[in-house]
Every structure is written in C-alpha cells, then in structure tokens.
Design a protein around this motif. Structure first.
Motif, short mmCIF file in Angstrom:
data_model
loop_
_atom_site.label_atom_id
_atom_site.label_comp_id
_atom_site.label_asym_id
_atom_site.label_seq_id
_atom_site.Cartn_x
_atom_site.Cartn_y
_atom_site.Cartn_z
N ARG A 41 0.83 -1.21 0.00
CA ARG A 41 0.00 0.00 0.00
C ARG A 41 0.86 1.25 0.00
O ARG A 41 0.52 2.25 -0.66
N ARG A 42 1.98 1.23 0.71
CA ARG A 42 2.89 2.39 0.68
C ARG A 42 3.49 2.59 -0.70
O ARG A 42 3.63 3.73 -1.17
N LEU A 43 3.86 1.51 -1.35
CA LEU A 43 4.39 1.62 -2.70
C LEU A 43 3.34 2.13 -3.68
O LEU A 43 3.65 2.91 -4.59
N GLU A 44 2.10 1.70 -3.50
CA GLU A 44 1.03 2.21 -4.37
C GLU A 44 0.81 3.71 -4.17
O GLU A 44 0.60 4.45 -5.14
N ARG A 45 0.88 4.16 -2.91
CA ARG A 45 0.75 5.59 -2.67
C ARG A 45 1.92 6.36 -3.27
O ARG A 45 1.74 7.46 -3.82
N GLU A 46 3.13 5.79 -3.19
CA GLU A 46 4.27 6.46 -3.79
C GLU A 46 4.15 6.51 -5.31
O GLU A 46 4.48 7.52 -5.94
N ASN A 47 3.68 5.43 -5.92
CA ASN A 47 3.47 5.45 -7.37
C ASN A 47 2.43 6.48 -7.76
O ASN A 47 2.56 7.16 -8.80
N ALA A 48 1.39 6.62 -6.94
CA ALA A 48 0.38 7.65 -7.22
C ALA A 48 0.98 9.05 -7.15
O ALA A 48 0.66 9.92 -7.97
N ARG A 49 1.86 9.27 -6.16
CA ARG A 49 2.51 10.59 -6.08
C ARG A 49 3.43 10.83 -7.27
O ARG A 49 3.51 11.95 -7.79
N LEU A 50 4.13 9.80 -7.73
CA LEU A 50 5.00 9.97 -8.89
C LEU A 50 4.19 10.25 -10.15
O LEU A 50 4.58 11.09 -10.98
N GLN A 51 3.07 9.57 -10.33
CA GLN A 51 2.21 9.86 -11.47
C GLN A 51 1.64 11.28 -11.38
O GLN A 51 1.54 11.98 -12.40
N ALA A 52 1.31 11.71 -10.18
CA ALA A 52 0.83 13.09 -10.02
C ALA A 52 1.94 14.09 -10.35
O ALA A 52 1.66 15.16 -10.91
N ALA A 53 3.20 13.76 -10.02
CA ALA A 53 4.31 14.65 -10.36
C ALA A 53 4.46 14.77 -11.87
O ALA A 53 4.74 15.87 -12.39
N LEU A 54 4.28 13.68 -12.60
CA LEU A 54 4.35 13.75 -14.06
C LEU A 54 3.21 14.60 -14.62
O LEU A 54 3.42 15.41 -15.53
N GLN A 55 2.02 14.42 -14.10
CA GLN A 55 0.89 15.24 -14.55
C GLN A 55 1.11 16.71 -14.21
O GLN A 55 0.74 17.61 -14.98
#
Length: 422
Positions: free
Chosen positions: A231-245
């Motif tokens: 779950r922590r990795l999924e939240r980090e991936n979501a933050r990285l995708q938000a950074a790209l957007q």
C-alpha cells in the motif's frame, strides 16, 4: 491559391478542465494537499480555505514530521512556525506576517507563499525524495558535511551573572555519555545488519545484491507487513504519477497564479513567481540579455554599497572584529583546500557521486563489483571526514579552554577543575 493556415482553437471545456487537473496533481503530490475547491476559495480569500493551507505549508516546511506528529501541534503553533520559517527563508511579502495567529484568515496570501516556495527550487522533487519508500539498507555518504567548519570564534561577551563551573562540567559529562550511547547503538545496528546480510546470502532474486535487506527480511516474517508495504508503494506510485501530470500542466497553474497575484494589493517588494518566457526570436533574446545585464549591474552596485557600509561599521568596533574577519577568511581557505583535496583524491569520481544514500551490499572478496561505491572508497571518505572533525574538535577545545580561563579569572593556560565532592 495559397492555403490559409488554420489556427487550432482551444476548447473552452479543455481549458476549464486543465486548471482543476493541474491543482489536483499538485495536491496529490504535496503532503496533506487540500482539494482544488480549497484553492479556488483561497483565490477569493474565503476564510474557510485558510486552515487547510496553513496546515499544508506547515507540512511542506516541516517534511520530517509524520502525520501523527504534525497533528499534535495546534493550528496556532503551526501558523507561528510557518511565519517563522518563511521569514528565515526570505519571503518578501509582509502581509503574511501580519495575519492573525489563529489561522482563520489569509487564504490568498498563503497561495502566494506556496507559489513562492514552488518557484524557488525543486520542491516537489525534494518532497518525493524525502518521503520515498526505502527497500534496501542504505548509508548516507556526504562529503559536504565534512567540509563545514565551525567558523571563527565569536567576540567574547561578558556574562551577566556568575557562571557555575560545576554545572558546565555536568553538562559536558552528560553530552559525553549520550555520545557514547549513540556510538554504541550505531555499532550494534551495524552488527545486526551484518548478521542479516550474512544469514540471507543467496536469497535475493537479483544476483548483483546477493542478500536481503531488513525490509525484505521483515516481509518473510510478517505477511501483513508486506501488504502494508504494498500500500505504501502504491501511494508512492500515485505521487509519482501526479508529479508527471503536474509537469505537463504546470504552466496552467502559473497563469492562474498571475490572476491571484493581480487580485492582491501591491507591496513595495512584489514577488515574481515565473519569468516571462519569450517566443524564439533574435530580437526578444537580445532584449532579455540586456535586461539580465542591467539586473546584474544593479545587483553589483547594491552589493558594493552594502559591503562598504559593513566595512565602515566594522572599523568602528575595535580590533576584535578585524580578528574575526581574518579568522573567517582563514576558515574559508581551509574549506576550499579540503574541497580540492577531496576532488584530487576522488580519482575521477565526482562529489555528486559520493553524495547521497547508497545501498549496503555485502560481497565476497574478489567478486566483481557492480555499480555504486566500494567499501575502500567509503572508508577513505570517512577517514577524511574524521581527520577534519579532529581538527574542528581541537579548535573547539581551545576555544572552550580560553572561555573557561576567562570565567575563572586566570591567565591563559591549563585549567584544573576538581570533580564534585573534593
């Protein structure tokens, strides 16, 4: 007949969606980011948007605090902390410092402060790096800390009252005891890491690593911990995708911030969040170069005026300030010499490669080394840091000896302090 070039029209619906998407990406990337509706209300300086933005700035300016630790601070304490942090970083608008400490006002000013922090440097990248999930056992290697010097001794200031030498001795003993506890805990941690790396040899799927880390070993022992890590990795991936957007829609946010800045009352020092980027053209580039040269000339004149005023003030303060200035120059010279020695001893490896966290990997003697730092390089860097810290320690011991001699009224030299009870 020549064909007329048709201009691509911007769909108003797409333009209306771009701003909420940009703000949503920014909110998801920042810790405890509010909703886009909160940003919209803050533009119109609605009071209900202020508490969420105060908490956001507190988390941005204090990234080392966890969610539970930040929740323990009251809103008033967070407001005072944000004001102090922005003032120490040189925030130019005085209107934010005049806001009430209860956190009920200032949504528009807080938007400007957040934009100022975003424009100053790579704030999203820094936050993502600090909040990343650590899978391996890492050790920070930083030569920059070894080059930091304590600076010149400050001019002596007479104490207001009597100083208890025994209290100073007790504080020194307490500091030494805690230092020994810290060293013992670090040695025990290194011993435990060595055991884990030795016992899990050959268990990792990546042959270049060869063993498991503490986090990976914990996954084998506790499956529920593995689900939490996922779950922590999924939240980090979501933050990285938000950074790209955010990078794709960042310009939309800055154009919107121009309207927010236009709605604020002007001040003597108006912050500039994003410079105007001209379209490619020789004339506009030459204009931009002339503007930069003019700004450089104004900055040079301001620096020379402040330097002259500082030197005039220093001359009237006696020889102790001249000695402090000489000691400061000597300290800067020592730091530059240490930096040159580190660069020469690096053997082609730059300081950027030595800087930062590196994963600890146990390898057999004679095995081919993979990418990263080798143990001899780290040992050499730590020895260089140890030698510099020993020099700093001797300087501080000399300053402490002189200060103790001044306090007891004795001439410079050895000072004997009897232990308590004698």
């Amino acid at each position: 007949m020549g064909r007329r070039r048709r201009r691509r029209r911007v769909d108003p619906a797409d333009a209306a969606r771009a701003l909420p998407e940009a703000i949503a990406a920014l909110s998801q990337m920042l810790p405890a980011g509010p909703s886009p509706e909160t940003f919209r209300r803050a533009k119109f300086d609605r009071p209900e948007a202020a508490p969420a933005l105060w908490r956001l700035l507190f988390r941005v300016l204090s990234p080392q605090l966890a969610d539970g630790a930040s929740a323990s601070f009251s809103l008033e304490a967070q407001v005072r902390s944000v004001k102090l942090a922005l003032r120490t970083q040189g925030y130019p608008r005085r209107a934010l410092a005049q806001l009430p400490d209860d956190g009920s006002q200032g949504g528009r000013e807080l938007l400007l402060a957040l934009a100022w922090l975003l424009a100053r440097g790579p704030l999203p990248e820094r936050l993502l790096t600090q909040n990343r999930v650590q899978l391996g056992d890492e050790m920070p290697v930083c030569e920059c800390e070894a080059l930091a010097s304590p600076g010149p001794p400050a001019p002596s200031v007479e104490a207001d009252g009597c100083v208890d030498i025994r209290h100073l001795q007790w504080l020194m003993g307490k500091l030494r005891f805690r230092w020994r506890n810290l060293m013992a805990s670090q040695q025990e941690q290194c011993a435990l890491l060595g055991k884990i790396h030795s016992y899990t040899r050959g268990c990792h799927s990546d042959r270049s690593l060869g063993h498991l880390s503490v986090t990976e070993t914990e996954l084998l022992r506790d499956p529920e911990g593995g689900r939490q890590l996922l779950r922590r990795l999924e939240r980090e991936n979501a933050r990285l995708q938000a950074a790209l957007q955010w990078r794709c829609r960042e310009l939309v946010f800055w154009r919107w911030m121009d309207t927010v800045l236009g709605a604020c009352p002007p001040e003597a020092s108006q912050p500039t969040f994003l410079p105007r980027i001209p379209t490619p053209g020789a004339g506009e580039l030459e204009t931009l170069v002339r503007e930069l040269q003019a700004l450089q000339g104004e900055l040079r004149e301001a620096v020379e005026a402040r330097r002259a005023a500082w030197e005039a003030g220093v001359r009237g303060r006696g020889p102790e300030w001249s000695a402090a200035r000489t000691a400061l120059r000597e300290a800067v010279g020592r730091d530059l010499a240490a930096l040159r020695r580190v660069c020469e001893r690096g053997g082609g490896r730059s300081l950027a490669q030595l800087h930062g966290p590196h994963r600890l990997v146990r390898t057999e003697a004679g095995a081919p080394g993979g990418p990263g730092l080798r143990a001899p390089e780290v040992i050499e860097a730590l020895r260089s840091r140890e030698a510099h810290l020993e020099v700093v320690l001797r300087q501080l011991q000399g300053q402490c000896g002189q200060e103790l001699a001044r306090l007891v009224g004795a001439p410079p030299g050895p000072v004997w302090i009897l232990p308590p009870g004698r």
